[in-house]
Each structure stands twice: as C-alpha cells, then as structure tokens.
Design a protein around this motif. Structure first.
Motif, PDB file in Angstrom:
ATOM      1  N   MET A  19       0.770  -1.046  -0.037  1.00  0.00           N
ATOM      2  CA  MET A  19      -0.086  -0.078  -0.022  1.00  0.00           C
ATOM      3  C   MET A  19       0.826   1.092  -0.059  1.00  0.00           C
ATOM      4  N   SER A  32      -7.582   1.189  -2.564  1.00  0.00           N
ATOM      5  CA  SER A  32      -8.447   1.336  -1.416  1.00  0.00           C
ATOM      6  C   SER A  32      -8.149   0.009  -0.737  1.00  0.00           C
ATOM      7  N   PRO A  33      -8.687  -0.218   0.368  1.00  0.00           N
ATOM      8  CA  PRO A  33      -8.579  -1.439   1.333  1.00  0.00           C
ATOM      9  C   PRO A  33      -9.501  -2.475   0.775  1.00  0.00           C
ATOM     10  N   GLU A  37      -7.956  -6.172  -1.005  1.00  0.00           N
ATOM     11  CA  GLU A  37      -8.413  -7.308  -0.371  1.00  0.00           C
ATOM     12  C   GLU A  37      -9.177  -8.278  -1.459  1.00  0.00           C
TER      13      GLU A  37
END
Length: 783
Positions: A19, A32-33, A37
């Motif tokens: 990140m 983005s998270p 994921e």
C-alpha cells in the motif's frame, strides 16, 4: 503455452506493494482497502461474484487488484464498451493462465507437445474475423435446428434413469453428461471416453483460470497434456472422413477453400477449446439455472404452469447467475475507463456477472424476474466480434432441460446442501445440485400423455412477445355504450409491475391465438390492480368481441407488459391532451399525472354521443374546467385548426384516437415547433413488405465485424437473426420500438410510427422489423 513470473508487475498493470504511495509512473498512487483485499479465488467470489464486487459497482467501478495484478472493471456500460473495442482491448490473454505455473509443470506440458494456439476466443484482428466468418454457418439458428431431436432424446433418456428414485444429483446424473454428449455430437467427435474427457475438461479450467497449488500443478499438467494429445488423435480420425457431420469436419472442409485461414494448428487448438466451450459452460449454466429456479419457488411454479415463459427464464438465469463470471483483456494503448487512466500493457478482469447486476441498466437488478423484458441484454455470452458463437446451442439445451423437468417433475425441490464450486476467476457452476421429490406424485403416472407434449424451442434471443403473466378479472363494469372496464389483479394478490401514463398491455384472448393491445387507464400509483377499457368494435377482427363475451369476474387472463412508447414528458410546462373515442384511455392517465405534477394542461375529448364516451363523468370530476367535451350528436366538434392556431412555447400536444383524427392533427400542428405532436398508434401499414417493390441492401455490423445481406423479401430483423445476431422484438409492425438498433452511417427509409420527426432526420436509430436502407444502399449499425 504461457509462462509468467509470480511478480504482478510482469503481468501488466501496477506492482503496488504494501500500500505504498511511491508508485511508478502510470500506476495508481492509492489502492483502497477493498481493492487490496480483492480475491477472486476466495469462497465469497465463488459463491456470488456480483455481490462480492457490489461495493465496486457502487463506489469504485474500476480498481487495481495488487493480489491479481489486474485492473478490475465492474459496470455494464464500461464492460460493453470494452467488448465493443477489440483493438484497444485485446482478447489475446483470455486463455492465458491467470496463475503462473512452476518449471516442473511447464516441463510436463512440454513433454506432451502441448502447443495451444489462438482460438476464436483469444485471437486478435485481422486474423480473427476471417476465421469466424469461415466457421460460423453451423452455429446459425437454421443449422442448429437439426440438433434439437438429439437433445430431446438424450434429455428424455437421462431423466428416465432416475425419475422414480425420488432423489438425484442433477449435475452428476445428467447436466454434465448430456451437454458433453451434445458437444461431442456437434463437433463430430465419437461418443467415447466420456469420463476421461470430463476429467480433462476440469483440469483445463483449473489450469487456465484457477489457482492450483504447486503440488497440484503437475497432476493438472498431465491431464491437460493428455487432453491435448487426445484432441489431436480425434482430429486425425476426422481427416480420414471429412464428409461426416460435425463442426470440426466442416472446418476441415473449409481448410481446402481457405488454407491460410483455417490452419492445422488452429484446428487442433479449436478441437480442444471447442470441447470445453461447447460443454462446460452449458453444463454450468444449466446447473446454475436449476439451482436458481428452485430457490425461487414462485418462478419454478410459473414456468411449470406456463412453459412459454421458459425461453425468457433462461435469459434471466443467464443474467442473474450465469456460468461465465468474467473475461480478461489486454490494453494495447493508453486509454481511459470510467475516468480512470489505464496504460498500455495493463491487464483487465472484466466482471461480466457484475455488469449483469448493474442497477444502471437492469431495474431491481438483484431481483430474479423471469418476465424481465431486457433479460437478454445480459453479457454472459459476451458482446461484439468475440461474442459466444455457441450461445444458441446453449439456449436450446437449457430450454429443453427445463421443459422436460417442469413437465415431469414439477414437484421437485432442492435438498439441503452446501454448494461448492471449482475455484477460478471466470467460469462457475455448482459441482452438485441435489434435488428430491415424491415419485408417487410424478404426473406421468396418472397422465402418461404428458410425455408426448412438446413446447416449441426458440433458437435465438426470446421475443418479449412470449413473456406473459397471469391476471384475474376482479371486475367487469360497463362504463359506456359497448365499452367494458376490466379491473385486473394478480392471482396471488402480489403487486403488479409499475407503469407510466401512456403504457399499454397485450391481452391474450384465451386459446384463440389472438392478442390485442389496450391502454391502461387506472391510477399508476395503484400497484395492486390494472384497468383497461375495451370498446366492442363492429368491424373487430374478434379480439374485442372475445373480451366482451368471455372476460367475466373470476376469469384468468394472460397479459404481456406493461410497456410504453407513448410517454408524458414530465418536465414540460404545458400540455394539450386530445382524445377521440376509446383513445381517451391513455390520455386519461396522462392528464391525471399532469394534474398531480402541477403541469398547466387542458384536455379535449371527442365522441359521437355522451352514452358512448367512457370515463366522461370521472374526467369531469377530476379536471373540471380543464376538460372540454365535443359531442357529435350535440353538434359540437373540435376545430383543430382553431385550437392549435397559435403556437405556445414549451407546449406538448398528446393525442390518441382514430387514424383520421391523428391525420387531421398533423397539418394543424405543422407550424408548431418540431415534434410538438406526439401520438399513440395501435395499427400500422407502414411496415408491410412487398418484395416486388423492395430492394436488397447490405448492413455492416460494426461491433461484430460482419456484413449481412438483406434480400428484398426479408426484413432486416429476420436477416440479423439468421446471422446469429440477437435483437429484441415484439409487435414486428413498427409500433412498439422494441427492435430499435443504432445507426452509425447510411440513409434510412423509416417505416415505423415510433420515432419522432427529429429522430428520423437525425438518422441515428431505426426499427429493424420494418425500416430499410433507402434505395438499396449500405448502412452501418452498432451491432
């Protein structure tokens, strides 16, 4: 054979690690998270891909996945645009292994001489389209009809094996083997080694789109290598007798005419790829469909009671839970997708299953609705020049499967079970679908004649003409001389579809084969009921007479719609509504809506006598002085020239009534701004075809790379369907607008009554059921 490094950077796109914001040029400075994921191999994606990426459709429609090394695209319009442009978005990586294999597995593949080449799925231009054209004929609807008896026979035989057992795994006991046998028959392959082919097919899927562990890769590689060698041996047998039926034999014969187009290596690759394409996707789609329909008992009951719904139910199953979850593309030049800059060399995962749940294109997209009118807009088959050639073979099989089960096992239900899937990014279907039923309730035990019943198979996109829903007549009230008002409700008391003023429904007149269109005249805010007013016409072809005689309280009817191509512009500051006779029905709903919105309006209603003017008392109560009635028996007539003498800025004129009234309105509005007058037609002679007066023309299909010749005795719609191109239709008279196609170039002879004058002059769209190229010219369509 494709071999790649484990580093996502080598797979195109951005190598974002941990990140960090220190990203190379052309890479996203932020992931983005949720994007970080994203894991298409996880159970959440496998169980429900559209739901898994819902957040992206709503918040981040294009995002970069560091785990995958791909950009992920999730919205309908973006994905369709990618399919449309196969130059910027190359299909060359569609069959590339998404997970790199180790050196040991690569050595195994090499030992088998594995040399999978380009196929119709992953080939770039200019090589792709000549091959597609050369090999397309066996996939046309006319050619596919010959396979229907074989599909029906196999389906009957397999169901016979377990019909009295009371429990079955539909996948293991039918849905895998029947599509495989059909695929082998279509390709011209001998029906042998079925279990081995099944094993090889799964291995090919895992090898290409899955994530096998290192210890699994060698076993998978052996299966894929054996699959490759088996395909070559079968092809060698076919060359010895190329006049036998089958797509591969067809390709061998075409090789003599086009040796540089249909090559040996290409046929070998297509032999292997064709077995998977013609078999596995159909098997998975069928398993998904049964699971989905049985999870929605109302929908299952509806197709059991009305098999004519099956073709559209198949489309909705393909949309809602299809067997192709995603495809891949390689970006060949710097571009932009939904505002996100994408650099050349990037790789895309285009999640077509997410596109099929995009609320921007499909209303209530998560709702499973077997009567959905635009279900066949689904992108499960892809779109454009690389759209699935075997789509109509799959449709045929799925329709026949559902027909057989709804007739013979309507009481079937899902057994308690947990559904599992082979982990991969692109193709999905449950590995098992266990069902149960009570054999004592099998309908054929008491009614053996049901085995001889047969529902017509629709090869191609289903027409909305076939999508009906049941209603019951709650009331049948005389509202004027020879006019009856029917109040219709759903038999189960549920809400009926929402509609807008000006909409109509089609009412089937029992078993007569007749259906008639009637405008809705109730309050659109009332979702539990629909109302139509039907005039018994003296020169009726029988439809209105049937309604008056048989549509009594308690009668069950079948309707289509509601649908509307006669819409009120709710932003207009002023409206003039003009109705003649029974034409008051759509106008009454529009006037009510104008009143509710606070639009400045006036309503003009003409009739022969007050006794014959439906809704007159109700309209007087609702509209007061805004209503003006013209009664011929009382010596009053609507003088259109006087009424419309002075144009008023911002005014729209809406009219419905006899053709002579509508024709009289045209010159009265000629000096008003263009397209001020909007009318509703129920009959059209503009689209009638007289071959002696027509000219043949050519239609270039830009997105598909085809040129279709339309003979003088054929409509464009018919020619498109014969060429395996999906186009919706309904009335096929130029009345409803459902067969509209976009025009990119060429002069159109418009023969519909749907388009406005400005739309006709703009030349950007046409109705394929009736309009043609002017003077036999060439037109270019966005298809």
């Amino acid at each position: 054979m494709y071999s790649q490094s484990q580093n996502p950077a080598s797979r195109g796109g951005c190598p974002v690690h941990q990140m960090t914001n220190a990203a190379p040029s052309g890479c996203p400075v932020h992931v983005s998270p949720r994007a970080a994921e994203f894991d298409p191999f996880g159970d959440a994606y496998q169980q429900d891909p559209p739901d898994y990426v819902r957040w992206a459709r709503e918040q981040e429609p294009v995002f970069y996945s560091p785990k995958l090394g791909y950009w992920v695209v999730t919205r309908y319009e973006d994905i369709k645009a990618i399919f449309r442009d196969n130059i910027t978005f190359s299909p060359s990586i569609a069959l590339e292994k998404i997970t790199p294999t180790g050196p040991e597995a690569n050595a195994v593949l090499e030992s088998y001489g594995y040399a999978m080449n380009r196929t119709l799925v992953n080939e770039d231009e200019p090589a792709h389209m000549p091959r597609r054209r050369a090999l397309m004929e066996p996939f046309t609807p006319e050619a596919l009809k010959h396979h229907e008896p074989m599909v029906r026979r196999l389906t009957r035989e397999y169901v016979d094996r377990f019909i009295n057992d009371g429990r079955a795994d539909l996948v293991d006991q039918m849905l895998w083997e029947v599509p495989l046998t059909v695929a082998l028959h279509f390709l011209g392959v001998p029906e042998e080694d079925m279990d081995l082919l099944r094993q090889y097919s799964i291995a090919h899927t895992v090898n290409t789109w899955g994530r096998p562990k290192l210890e699994e890769q060698v076993a998978v590689a052996h299966a894929v290598g054996n699959f490759w060698q088996l395909a070559g041996k079968i092809l060698d047998k076919m060359r010895q007798d190329p006049d036998q039926p089958g797509w591969m034999q067809y390709g061998i014969r075409k090789q003599k005419d086009y040796p540089d187009v249909v090559t040996d290596s290409y046929l070998h690759s297509m032999m292997m790829a064709g077995i998977v394409a013609a078999h596995e996707t159909t098997a998975n789609a069928s398993a998904n469909a049964f699971k989905l329909l049985l999870q929605h008992p109302d929908a299952w009951r509806d197709i059991c009671e009305d098999p004519s719904l099956i073709p559209n139910a198949v489309e909705e199953c393909l949309r809602h839970n299809g067997s192709v979850a995603a495809w891949r593309r390689l970006v060949t030049r710097d571009t932009n997708i939904a505002g996100t800059p994408i650099t050349a060399g990037s790789k895309l995962l285009i999640v077509s299953s997410s596109a099929n749940h995009d609320e921007r294109h499909f209303a209530d997209a998560d709702l499973f609705d077997i009567r959905r009118e635009n279900a066949s807009d689904q992108l499960t088959f892809g779109y454009g020049s690389h759209q699935c050639m075997g789509k109509n073979l799959a449709r045929m099989e799925m329709q026949i499967f559902l027909e057989e089960f709804t007739r013979r096992l309507p009481h079937m239900r899902l057994a308690d079970q947990a559904f599992t899937y082979v982990p991969n990014t692109s193709f999905r279907g449950p590995e098992h679908v266990w069902v149960e039923w009570d054999p004592r309730q099998n309908p054929e035990r008491a009614q053996p004649e049901i085995l001889s019943r047969r529902q017509a198979v629709r090869i191609g996109e289903p027409s909305t003409h076939a999508v009906t829903r049941p209603v019951v007549v709650e009331r049948a009230d005389p509202v004027a001389e020879n006019i009856v008002m029917l109040t219709l409700a759903s038999p189960d008391g549920k809400a009926l579809p929402r509609w807008t003023p000006g909409a109509h429904i089609d009412v089937e007149c029992g078993d007569t084969g007749m259906s008639r269109q009637y405008s809705l005249c109730s309050d659109p805010a009332e979702t539990g009921r629909l109302q139509i007013a039907v005039l018994r016409e003296t020169e009726s072809r029988g439809g209105s007479a049937w309604v008056h005689e048989y549509a009594k309280p308690g009668t069950r009817l079948r309707i289509r719609g509601p649908r509307s191509h006669f819409r009120l512009d709710e932003t207009t500051p002023r409206a003039v509504f003009i109705a003649g006779g029974i034409g008051i029905t759509p106008i009454s709903a529009m006037a009510r809506r104008a009143r509710d919105l606070g639009i400045d309006y006036e309503l003009h209603y003409s009739g022969r006598s007050r006794d014959g003017m439906a809704l007159l008392a109700q309209l007087q109560q609702l509209h007061g002085e805004r209503l003006r009635a013209y009664v011929s028996a009382e010596g009053t007539r609507n003088d259109f020239a006087a009424l419309l003498a002075q144009p008023v800025a911002g005014t729209q004129v809406y009219a419905c009534g006899p053709e002579r009234m509508l024709e009289a309105l045209k010159p009265a509005c000629a000096h008003w701004p263009e397209d001020t007058l909007r009318v509703e037609h129920f009959h059209s002679t503009l689209g009638s075809l007289d071959p002696s007066k027509e000219q043949a023309f050519e239609a270039e299909l830009k997105d598909s790379g085809l040129v279709v010749t339309v003979p003088a005795d054929q409509t464009l719609l018919t020619a498109l369907r014969a060429a395996n191109i999906d186009v919706q239709s309904d009335c096929e008279e130029g009345l409803c607008g459902s067969c509209e196609v976009r025009v990119l170039a060429g002069d159109i002879d418009h023969r519909d009554v749907v388009l406005t004058r400005a739309e006709r002059e703009g030349n950007g769209k046409m109705m394929s059921c009736c309009s043609r190229a002017r003077s036999g010219g060439r037109i270019v369509l966005e298809l």
